[in-house]
Design a protein around this motif. Structure first.
Motif, short mmCIF file in Angstrom:
data_model
loop_
_atom_site.label_atom_id
_atom_site.label_comp_id
_atom_site.label_asym_id
_atom_site.label_seq_id
_atom_site.Cartn_x
_atom_site.Cartn_y
_atom_site.Cartn_z
N GLY A 83 0.80 -1.22 0.00
CA GLY A 83 0.00 0.00 0.00
C GLY A 83 0.83 1.27 0.00
O GLY A 83 0.34 2.33 0.38
N ILE A 84 2.10 1.17 -0.42
CA ILE A 84 2.94 2.36 -0.51
C ILE A 84 2.63 3.08 -1.82
O ILE A 84 2.76 2.50 -2.89
CB ILE A 84 4.43 1.97 -0.43
CG1 ILE A 84 4.73 1.40 0.94
CG2 ILE A 84 5.33 3.15 -0.75
CD1 ILE A 84 6.10 0.78 1.07
N ARG A 85 2.19 4.30 -1.70
CA ARG A 85 1.74 5.00 -2.91
C ARG A 85 2.55 6.26 -3.17
O ARG A 85 2.00 7.35 -3.31
CB ARG A 85 0.25 5.32 -2.81
CG ARG A 85 -0.58 4.05 -2.90
CD ARG A 85 -2.05 4.32 -2.88
NE ARG A 85 -2.80 3.08 -2.77
CZ ARG A 85 -3.39 2.50 -3.81
NH1 ARG A 85 -3.33 3.03 -5.00
NH2 ARG A 85 -4.05 1.37 -3.63
N THR A 86 3.86 6.11 -3.20
CA THR A 86 4.69 7.25 -3.58
C THR A 86 4.53 7.47 -5.08
O THR A 86 4.12 6.57 -5.81
CB THR A 86 6.17 6.96 -3.27
OG1 THR A 86 6.49 5.67 -3.77
CG2 THR A 86 6.43 6.98 -1.77
N ARG B 46 -2.33 7.75 6.02
CA ARG B 46 -0.93 7.42 6.22
C ARG B 46 -0.16 8.28 5.25
O ARG B 46 -0.69 8.74 4.25
CB ARG B 46 -0.64 5.96 5.84
CG ARG B 46 -1.45 4.92 6.49
CD ARG B 46 -0.80 3.54 6.26
NE ARG B 46 -0.39 3.31 4.89
CZ ARG B 46 -1.15 2.76 3.95
NH1 ARG B 46 -2.37 2.42 4.24
NH2 ARG B 46 -0.70 2.56 2.73
N PRO B 48 2.25 8.67 2.13
CA PRO B 48 2.29 7.78 0.95
C PRO B 48 3.41 6.75 1.02
O PRO B 48 3.28 5.66 0.49
CB PRO B 48 2.52 8.73 -0.21
CG PRO B 48 2.18 10.08 0.28
CD PRO B 48 2.32 10.08 1.76
N GLU B 49 4.51 7.10 1.70
CA GLU B 49 5.64 6.16 1.72
C GLU B 49 5.53 5.16 2.88
O GLU B 49 6.38 4.29 3.03
CB GLU B 49 6.98 6.93 1.80
CG GLU B 49 7.21 7.76 3.04
CD GLU B 49 6.58 9.14 2.96
OE1 GLU B 49 5.86 9.41 1.98
OE2 GLU B 49 6.80 9.94 3.87
N GLU B 50 4.47 5.29 3.66
CA GLU B 50 4.31 4.41 4.81
C GLU B 50 3.50 3.18 4.41
O GLU B 50 2.45 3.30 3.77
CB GLU B 50 3.58 5.17 5.92
CG GLU B 50 3.70 4.54 7.28
CD GLU B 50 2.83 5.29 8.29
OE1 GLU B 50 2.33 4.63 9.21
OE2 GLU B 50 2.65 6.51 8.15
N ALA B 52 1.09 -0.18 4.77
CA ALA B 52 -0.09 -0.52 5.56
C ALA B 52 0.35 -1.32 6.78
O ALA B 52 1.24 -2.16 6.68
CB ALA B 52 -1.06 -1.34 4.72
N ARG B 135 -3.64 -8.06 2.83
CA ARG B 135 -2.72 -6.99 3.18
C ARG B 135 -2.63 -6.86 4.69
O ARG B 135 -3.51 -7.32 5.41
CB ARG B 135 -3.23 -5.68 2.56
CG ARG B 135 -2.14 -4.82 1.98
CD ARG B 135 -2.73 -3.66 1.21
NE ARG B 135 -3.30 -2.65 2.10
CZ ARG B 135 -3.45 -1.37 1.76
NH1 ARG B 135 -3.07 -0.96 0.56
NH2 ARG B 135 -3.99 -0.50 2.58
N ASP B 194 -6.16 4.31 1.18
CA ASP B 194 -4.77 4.74 1.26
C ASP B 194 -4.64 6.26 1.23
O ASP B 194 -3.63 6.80 1.66
CB ASP B 194 -3.97 4.13 0.10
CG ASP B 194 -3.64 2.67 0.37
OD1 ASP B 194 -3.81 2.23 1.52
OD2 ASP B 194 -3.23 1.96 -0.57
#
Lengths: 173, 252
Positions: A83-86, B46, B48-50, B52, B135, B194
């Protein structure tokens, strides 16, 4: 006093020069046209690198040419599994910048992705699932279409099921 | 005398001034952070780089007493969000309305049925490629990059929650990639979560004024959903299977 013969010689030389210059220019123009859009006879079309809408790519061109697939694959795992959405290596980011200004897509004959992939003969299957158009444009173009062809009552939604639940003591019809 | 009092080392010492300054700045920092923290909690976002986290478990509580029979708002919102209109016979179905009726007393309930986001999902157990996965925050998903379309998970799911995409698709929502040859099901609108949002069905139900779908974190004892699950009689559909589902029902 300039003699008539001498004048003729000079004129001929100048005319010759002019002709040579024109020929050279013509050849150059033809060559550049070839390089830009059309296929040199019997060759695969060269990829089209249209101007991207952003200022600067996330890495330099030589790096992206060789490693975009690895970066995309790495990013896809991070996004899908964690779920990382960079945005740095997201496919959406690529599309937002590189979508063609005319077709608003990275696909098509002159599309950023497809033209290069056809040239390199590498199958491009991202867009069997992923949208090939930037986000806002897709929403705008698909909104009226989907609302127009959607019936007021959707056939699959009205189907109701009879389910027996142990807790209510219901009996299956 | 008073002057001399003011100038006593007790009142005017640099130490005390420093302490006051530190106290004030701490208070200011508290003020500055507090609204941010509150917003953060409300939007459950959260960075974006964190990744789940398993500290969170997303779930839904559906109040069948408020779910109107014949209302399809959640179903159509799901279609709009995820890109299926239901106009084609082979279209996917991520959420459907179910009418249940106790024939002896004539009592009937209406409720939406979708992927229940099990803690122990049978679809994940049977998947031969590892495409079906859960997840960290409890959302059960299909990784279409790996899915080979064998449909074993569809057989394994007790809730009939999964669909197979039979035909080529075009003009997908950029946030919801979908394509031919893969199995898919409710993602709990993971792209919205997200970003700090909630599923489209829950939004639509609230917007229509029914408030039958409550979305939240089942692991957070202070969340509305946890409080209601703790105090009200809620049901897990097919609780006998011991899957510990994330979607609970109230009033059935």
């Amino acid at each position: 006093m300039v003699s008539l013969a001498k004048l003729r010689v000079v004129l001929n030389w100048q005319r010759g020069g002019l002709l040579a210059a024109l020929l050279a220019l013509g050849a150059f123009a033809t060559a550049s046209v070839n390089a830009h859009e059309s296929t040199p006879a019997g060759r695969v079309a060269l990829p089209v690198h249209a101007e991207a809408s952003g200022d600067k790519c996330v890495r330099d061109t030589s790096y992206m040419k060789r490693h975009h697939m690895d970066e995309l694959k790495h990013h896809r795992k991070e996004t899908m599994r964690k779920g990382i959405r960079t945005t740095e290596f997201s496919l959406q980011g690529c599309i937002n910048c590189h979508a063609d200004k005319k077709t608003n897509s990275v696909l098509g004959k002159e599309g950023f992705c497809q033209s290069c992939h056809s040239y390199a003969a590498v199958k491009l299957d991202c867009f069997e699932c992923h949208a090939s158009k930037p986000k806002a444009a897709t929403a705008l173009s698909s909104m009226p279409a989907s609302s127009a062809d959607t019936p007021a009552i959707m056939p699959q939604q009205v189907q109701a099921e009879s389910v027996d639940l142990n807790s209510t003591g219901g009996v299956r019809k | 005398m008073s002057n001399s009092m003011d100038k006593t080392p007790e009142n005017n010492s640099p130490d005390k001034k420093r302490r006051q300054f530190i106290g004030y700045s701490a208070a200011m920092a508290g003020l500055a952070i507090a609204p941010g923290v509150t917003l953060f909690d409300l939007a459950h976002g959260r960075a974006p780089e964190e990744a789940a986290s398993s500290k969170v478990r997303w779930g839904m509580l559906i109040d069948s007493g408020k779910c109107a029979s014949g209302c399809n708002d959640c179903v159509s919102a799901c279609g709009t969000e995820n890109g299926f209109s239901g106009s084609r016979e082979t279209d996917s179905q991520w959420i459907r309305k179910v009418e249940i009726k106790d024939l002896r007393i004539g009592q009937s309930h209406s409720l939406p049925m979708m992927c229940q986001h099990c803690e122990h999902p049978p679809c994940v157990d049977v998947c031969p490629t590892g495409a079906s996965f859960k997840r960290a925050d409890g959302i059960v998903l299909v990784d279409r990059h790996i899915c080979i379309g064998c449909r074993y998970c569809m057989m394994a799911c007790p809730y009939k929650a999964r669909s197979f995409v039979h035909e080529e698709l075009h003009d997908q929502n950029p946030d919801v990639p979908r394509g031919k040859g893969c199995v898919e099901s409710c993602t709990l609108c993971v792209h919205r979560i997200d970003r700090g949002g909630q599923p489209a069905c829950a939004d639509a139900c609230t917007a229509a004024g029914h408030n039958a779908i409550l979305f939240g974190d089942l692991n957070d004892p202070n969340s509305e959903i946890s409080k209601r699950v703790a105090t009200l009689a809620t049901t897990q559909v097919r609780a006998d299977l011991g899957l510990n589902v994330g979607v609970r029902y109230q009033g059935i």
